[in-house]
Design a protein around this motif. Sequence first.
Motif, short mmCIF file in Angstrom:
data_model
loop_
_atom_site.label_atom_id
_atom_site.label_comp_id
_atom_site.label_asym_id
_atom_site.label_seq_id
_atom_site.Cartn_x
_atom_site.Cartn_y
_atom_site.Cartn_z
N ALA A 1 1.00 -0.61 -0.09
CA ALA A 1 -0.36 -0.15 -0.21
C ALA A 1 1.54 1.08 0.28
CB ALA A 1 -0.98 0.17 1.52
N ASP A 2 1.94 1.27 0.58
CA ASP A 2 3.12 2.17 0.49
C ASP A 2 3.45 1.99 -0.86
OD1 ASP A 2 2.59 3.05 2.79
OD2 ASP A 2 4.35 1.57 4.62
N GLY A 3 3.77 1.64 -1.62
CA GLY A 3 4.34 1.20 -2.91
C GLY A 3 5.46 0.95 -2.93
N ASP A 4 6.16 0.54 -1.74
CA ASP A 4 7.67 0.06 -1.27
C ASP A 4 7.52 -1.33 -1.77
OD1 ASP A 4 7.84 2.63 -0.37
OD2 ASP A 4 7.87 1.79 1.33
N GLY B 1 14.91 -7.60 -4.85
CA GLY B 1 13.68 -8.40 -5.46
C GLY B 1 12.47 -8.42 -5.07
N LEU B 2 12.85 -7.56 -3.55
CA LEU B 2 10.83 -7.52 -2.84
C LEU B 2 9.99 -6.23 -3.08
CD1 LEU B 2 11.73 -9.07 0.67
CD2 LEU B 2 10.42 -10.27 -1.31
N THR B 3 10.90 -5.41 -3.80
CA THR B 3 10.93 -3.94 -3.90
C THR B 3 10.08 -3.31 -5.01
OG1 THR B 3 12.88 -2.96 -4.47
CG2 THR B 3 12.41 -3.15 -1.63
N VAL B 4 9.27 -2.75 -5.28
CA VAL B 4 8.75 -1.82 -6.35
C VAL B 4 10.01 -1.49 -7.28
CG1 VAL B 4 7.55 -0.20 -7.73
CG2 VAL B 4 6.33 -1.44 -5.75
N SER C 1 11.23 -4.59 -12.35
CA SER C 1 9.87 -4.41 -13.08
C SER C 1 8.57 -4.51 -12.57
CB SER C 1 10.01 -4.78 -14.43
OG SER C 1 10.10 -5.34 -14.54
N ALA C 2 7.46 -4.15 -12.98
CA ALA C 2 5.93 -4.82 -12.43
C ALA C 2 6.14 -5.84 -12.94
CB ALA C 2 4.52 -3.30 -13.22
N ARG C 3 6.33 -6.43 -14.19
CA ARG C 3 6.62 -7.27 -14.89
C ARG C 3 7.76 -8.62 -14.28
NH1 ARG C 3 6.39 -7.04 -21.48
NH2 ARG C 3 4.79 -6.38 -21.62
#
Length: 191
Positions: free
Chosen positions: A142-145, A181-184, A188-190
């Motif tokens: 939810a935080d975008g992280d 690897g866990l973060t935005v 990439s989103a893919r």
Amino acid sequence: MTPTRAPRADAVRNRKKILAAAGEQIAAHGADVGMDEIAAAAGVAVGTLYRHFPNKTDLVVAVVAEYVARVADDAEAARERVTAGAHALGELTAFLSRVVEASVTDRAVKAAAQALGAEPGDRAAEDRAGQAVAALIRVGQADGDIHPDVTVNDIYLLFSTAPTGQPAAARARWLTLVMPGLTVNGRSARG
């Protein structure tokens, strides 16, 4: 129905000493360490050990269950800090680091449990840990992280690959390498 009486204080102390000694002895000497050696390390008579744990499998199951309960307590404390305003990604990173460090000594106990075919029957602590980690992940997402596809199973997968047999510097480097690897921002989103 007869009311259940609380264990005596000395019995509770002895149980704690036995569990601590068992963890230490198994970590130092492996699954073949004898019950006599564990009792001696705990400072209790072997009969006291057997009153608490009729066989080594029961003892190892209890040691593993205690470890899992500590992990669950830690995960819940991290969730509480996030609820109070702490940064979810930071709490998840710190939690991963603490569990990996704790696993360094507890890996021998887990190996002993596998060797003895010991399966903890009570999954309540595992469930508590999973729910707390899921909450950390949701808040981080939810935080975008935290990447949207990260799950609790991914965290368990990371734990299974941790270099617990390596020096502290290698364990710290592992964490540095896996966290992106866990973060935005780490992928990439893919991917």
